[in-house]
Every structure is written in structure tokens, then in C-alpha cells.
Design a protein around this motif. Sequence first.
Motif, PDB file in Angstrom:
ATOM      1  N   ASP A  24       0.810  -1.220   0.000  1.00 14.26           N
ATOM      2  CA  ASP A  24       0.000   0.000   0.000  1.00 14.26           C
ATOM      3  C   ASP A  24       0.844   1.271   0.000  1.00 14.26           C
ATOM      4  O   ASP A  24       0.348   2.334  -0.382  1.00 14.26           O
ATOM      5  N   LEU A  25       2.088   1.170   0.434  1.00  8.44           N
ATOM      6  CA  LEU A  25       2.962   2.349   0.373  1.00  8.44           C
ATOM      7  C   LEU A  25       3.107   2.857  -1.056  1.00  8.44           C
ATOM      8  O   LEU A  25       3.395   4.029  -1.280  1.00  8.44           O
ATOM      9  N   ALA A  26       2.908   1.995  -2.028  1.00  9.87           N
ATOM     10  CA  ALA A  26       3.019   2.383  -3.440  1.00  9.87           C
ATOM     11  C   ALA A  26       1.915   3.347  -3.856  1.00  9.87           C
ATOM     12  O   ALA A  26       1.986   3.949  -4.925  1.00  9.87           O
ATOM     13  N   GLN A  27       0.906   3.512  -3.023  1.00  7.21           N
ATOM     14  CA  GLN A  27      -0.148   4.483  -3.312  1.00  7.21           C
ATOM     15  C   GLN A  27       0.288   5.912  -3.029  1.00  7.21           C
ATOM     16  O   GLN A  27      -0.393   6.861  -3.415  1.00  7.21           O
ATOM     17  N   LEU A  28       1.413   6.067  -2.354  1.00  9.99           N
ATOM     18  CA  LEU A  28       1.962   7.395  -2.067  1.00  9.99           C
ATOM     19  C   LEU A  28       2.797   7.835  -3.265  1.00  9.99           C
ATOM     20  O   LEU A  28       4.017   7.854  -3.228  1.00  9.99           O
ATOM     21  N   THR A  29       2.134   8.181  -4.339  1.00 14.97           N
ATOM     22  CA  THR A  29       2.791   8.390  -5.628  1.00 14.97           C
ATOM     23  C   THR A  29       3.750   9.582  -5.651  1.00 14.97           C
ATOM     24  O   THR A  29       4.578   9.669  -6.548  1.00 14.97           O
ATOM     25  N   ASN A  30       3.666  10.485  -4.693  1.00 12.14           N
ATOM     26  CA  ASN A  30       4.582  11.624  -4.638  1.00 12.14           C
ATOM     27  C   ASN A  30       5.796  11.353  -3.757  1.00 12.14           C
ATOM     28  O   ASN A  30       6.635  12.233  -3.573  1.00 12.14           O
ATOM     29  N   LEU A  31       5.880  10.150  -3.224  1.00 14.63           N
ATOM     30  CA  LEU A  31       6.953   9.805  -2.303  1.00 14.63           C
ATOM     31  C   LEU A  31       8.305   9.890  -2.997  1.00 14.63           C
ATOM     32  O   LEU A  31       8.510   9.317  -4.065  1.00 14.63           O
ATOM     33  N   GLN A  32       9.223  10.638  -2.386  1.00 13.28           N
ATOM     34  CA  GLN A  32      10.574  10.772  -2.930  1.00 13.28           C
ATOM     35  C   GLN A  32      11.607  10.007  -2.113  1.00 13.28           C
ATOM     36  O   GLN A  32      12.636   9.608  -2.640  1.00 13.28           O
ATOM     37  N   ASN A  40      12.957  -5.104  11.261  1.00 16.77           N
ATOM     38  CA  ASN A  40      12.883  -6.564  11.170  1.00 16.77           C
ATOM     39  C   ASN A  40      11.840  -6.982  10.146  1.00 16.77           C
ATOM     40  O   ASN A  40      11.095  -7.938  10.369  1.00 16.77           O
ATOM     41  N   PHE A  41      11.786  -6.265   9.024  1.00 17.65           N
ATOM     42  CA  PHE A  41      10.835  -6.620   7.973  1.00 17.65           C
ATOM     43  C   PHE A  41      11.255  -7.930   7.323  1.00 17.65           C
ATOM     44  O   PHE A  41      12.442  -8.182   7.113  1.00 17.65           O
ATOM     45  N   THR A  42      10.266  -8.752   7.005  1.00 20.23           N
ATOM     46  CA  THR A  42      10.515 -10.050   6.390  1.00 20.23           C
ATOM     47  C   THR A  42       9.690 -10.166   5.113  1.00 20.23           C
ATOM     48  O   THR A  42       8.833  -9.331   4.831  1.00 20.23           O
ATOM     49  N   GLY A  43       9.956 -11.215   4.364  1.00 16.20           N
ATOM     50  CA  GLY A  43       9.210 -11.461   3.133  1.00 16.20           C
ATOM     51  C   GLY A  43       9.834 -10.739   1.956  1.00 16.20           C
ATOM     52  O   GLY A  43      10.950 -10.236   2.027  1.00 16.20           O
ATOM     53  N   GLU A  44       9.092 -10.696   0.877  1.00 19.54           N
ATOM     54  CA  GLU A  44       9.594 -10.114  -0.367  1.00 19.54           C
ATOM     55  C   GLU A  44       9.345  -8.616  -0.434  1.00 19.54           C
ATOM     56  O   GLU A  44       8.429  -8.100   0.213  1.00 19.54           O
ATOM     57  N   ILE A  45      10.138  -7.951  -1.249  1.00 21.92           N
ATOM     58  CA  ILE A  45       9.924  -6.529  -1.527  1.00 21.92           C
ATOM     59  C   ILE A  45       8.745  -6.439  -2.492  1.00 21.92           C
ATOM     60  O   ILE A  45       8.775  -7.068  -3.552  1.00 21.92           O
ATOM     61  N   PRO A  46       7.714  -5.684  -2.144  1.00 24.26           N
ATOM     62  CA  PRO A  46       6.557  -5.589  -3.052  1.00 24.26           C
ATOM     63  C   PRO A  46       6.947  -5.008  -4.414  1.00 24.26           C
ATOM     64  O   PRO A  46       7.612  -3.971  -4.492  1.00 24.26           O
ATOM     65  N   SER A  47       6.541  -5.683  -5.466  1.00 21.91           N
ATOM     66  CA  SER A  47       6.848  -5.191  -6.816  1.00 21.91           C
ATOM     67  C   SER A  47       6.157  -3.850  -7.076  1.00 21.91           C
ATOM     68  O   SER A  47       6.604  -3.089  -7.930  1.00 21.91           O
ATOM     69  N   GLU A  48       5.105  -3.557  -6.333  1.00 21.48           N
ATOM     70  CA  GLU A  48       4.390  -2.282  -6.491  1.00 21.48           C
ATOM     71  C   GLU A  48       5.282  -1.078  -6.219  1.00 21.48           C
ATOM     72  O   GLU A  48       5.007   0.016  -6.710  1.00 21.48           O
ATOM     73  N   TYR A  49       6.359  -1.267  -5.479  1.00 17.92           N
ATOM     74  CA  TYR A  49       7.267  -0.146  -5.214  1.00 17.92           C
ATOM     75  C   TYR A  49       7.887   0.376  -6.505  1.00 17.92           C
ATOM     76  O   TYR A  49       8.367   1.495  -6.555  1.00 17.92           O
ATOM     77  N   GLY A  50       7.881  -0.416  -7.543  1.00 15.17           N
ATOM     78  CA  GLY A  50       8.352   0.030  -8.853  1.00 15.17           C
ATOM     79  C   GLY A  50       7.461   1.086  -9.471  1.00 15.17           C
ATOM     80  O   GLY A  50       7.833   1.705 -10.468  1.00 15.17           O
ATOM     81  N   ASN A  51       6.288   1.324  -8.890  1.00 14.87           N
ATOM     82  CA  ASN A  51       5.385   2.384  -9.368  1.00 14.87           C
ATOM     83  C   ASN A  51       5.651   3.725  -8.699  1.00 14.87           C
ATOM     84  O   ASN A  51       5.015   4.720  -9.039  1.00 14.87           O
ATOM     85  N   LEU A  52       6.573   3.760  -7.754  1.00 15.67           N
ATOM     86  CA  LEU A  52       6.909   5.006  -7.057  1.00 15.67           C
ATOM     87  C   LEU A  52       7.936   5.784  -7.881  1.00 15.67           C
ATOM     88  O   LEU A  52       9.086   5.948  -7.491  1.00 15.67           O
ATOM     89  N   THR A  53       7.516   6.274  -9.011  1.00 17.37           N
ATOM     90  CA  THR A  53       8.437   6.847  -9.995  1.00 17.37           C
ATOM     91  C   THR A  53       9.032   8.186  -9.575  1.00 17.37           C
ATOM     92  O   THR A  53       9.940   8.679 -10.236  1.00 17.37           O
ATOM     93  N   SER A  54       8.584   8.763  -8.477  1.00 16.23           N
ATOM     94  CA  SER A  54       9.187   9.991  -7.959  1.00 16.23           C
ATOM     95  C   SER A  54      10.299   9.716  -6.957  1.00 16.23           C
ATOM     96  O   SER A  54      10.961  10.649  -6.499  1.00 16.23           O
TER      97      SER A  54
END
Length: 149
Positions: A24-32, A40-54
Motif C-alpha cells: 500500500d505504500l506504493a499508493q503514495l505516488t509523490n513519495l521521494q 525486522n521486515f521479512t518477506g519479499e519486496i513488493p513489486s508495487e514499489y516500482g510504481n513510485l516513480t518519484s
Amino acid sequence: MIYHYHIGYSDLGNAGLSGALSPDLAQLTNLQYLEVYENNFTGEIPSEYGNLTSLISLDLYNNQLSGSIPISFANLQSLRYLRLNSNALSGDLPAEILELVLWGNLQVLNVSENFLNGRVPSTSSRGSFNFFNFLIFPFSHTNFVDLKD
């Protein structure tokens, strides 16, 4: 009701957080700047982070992340700093990520202390890594080959 947030900076580094990273962090489209290092985050990196083009900086180092580096990170043309070191990432380092050095703005890439494989070209048909500021490839747990032309 849907809210649209114009958040540009998220620093959750060294905050004692655990669990999976939220796509859901990928919904922050202005995130720089997305700083979630030393948790202690586990699991995979969400592919949605590739949408954070800023994004300018993505720091996910010193967690317990696993899986591969999302190929969608190739969309991050504004990215200058990508630090994924000290996790349990595996597989090949996508060539498209290395192309961000030549085509994009990527200046710092740290993928050390993971379980990655791959080939790192010393040059490509489009340029060279000679002017790259800071490139850290793994010293342990990895198998990278530097290709000379």
C-alpha cells in the motif's frame, strides 16, 4: 471516502518495526524518500514499489527481506540511492537495475551481504560505469562476475 496524501518523505528507519512490507505504500505516488532500514521486515519486496516513480532514495537495508529484487525497479528513473544490503535477497541482480546507472540517475547501489548472482559489465554499448559514484557489490554470500570488454 478516499484520501489522497501528498507525502514526499517517509522515514521509518530503526523504528523496531516487523512483519511484511506493505504494498500500500506504493499508493503514495509523490513519495521521494522511502527509508525503512534497520528494522525486522521479512518477506519479499513488493513489486508495487516500482510504481513510485518519484523516488529519489529507497533504503531497505538491514532487514530480513528475501526473494528477488523486483524487475519493476527499472521504472524508477529518478532513483539516485538504492540500498538493499544486509538482507537475504537471492537470485540474479536484474540487468535493468544496472541500466539505471547508465540511463537513469542511480548513483549509489548497495546490494552487499545478500545471496545474489549475476554479471556486472564494466561497460555497455551505451556507456561505462566509470563515473558511477558508489557501487557496492557483495563481498560474501554472492557470486558476481565482472565482465571486461
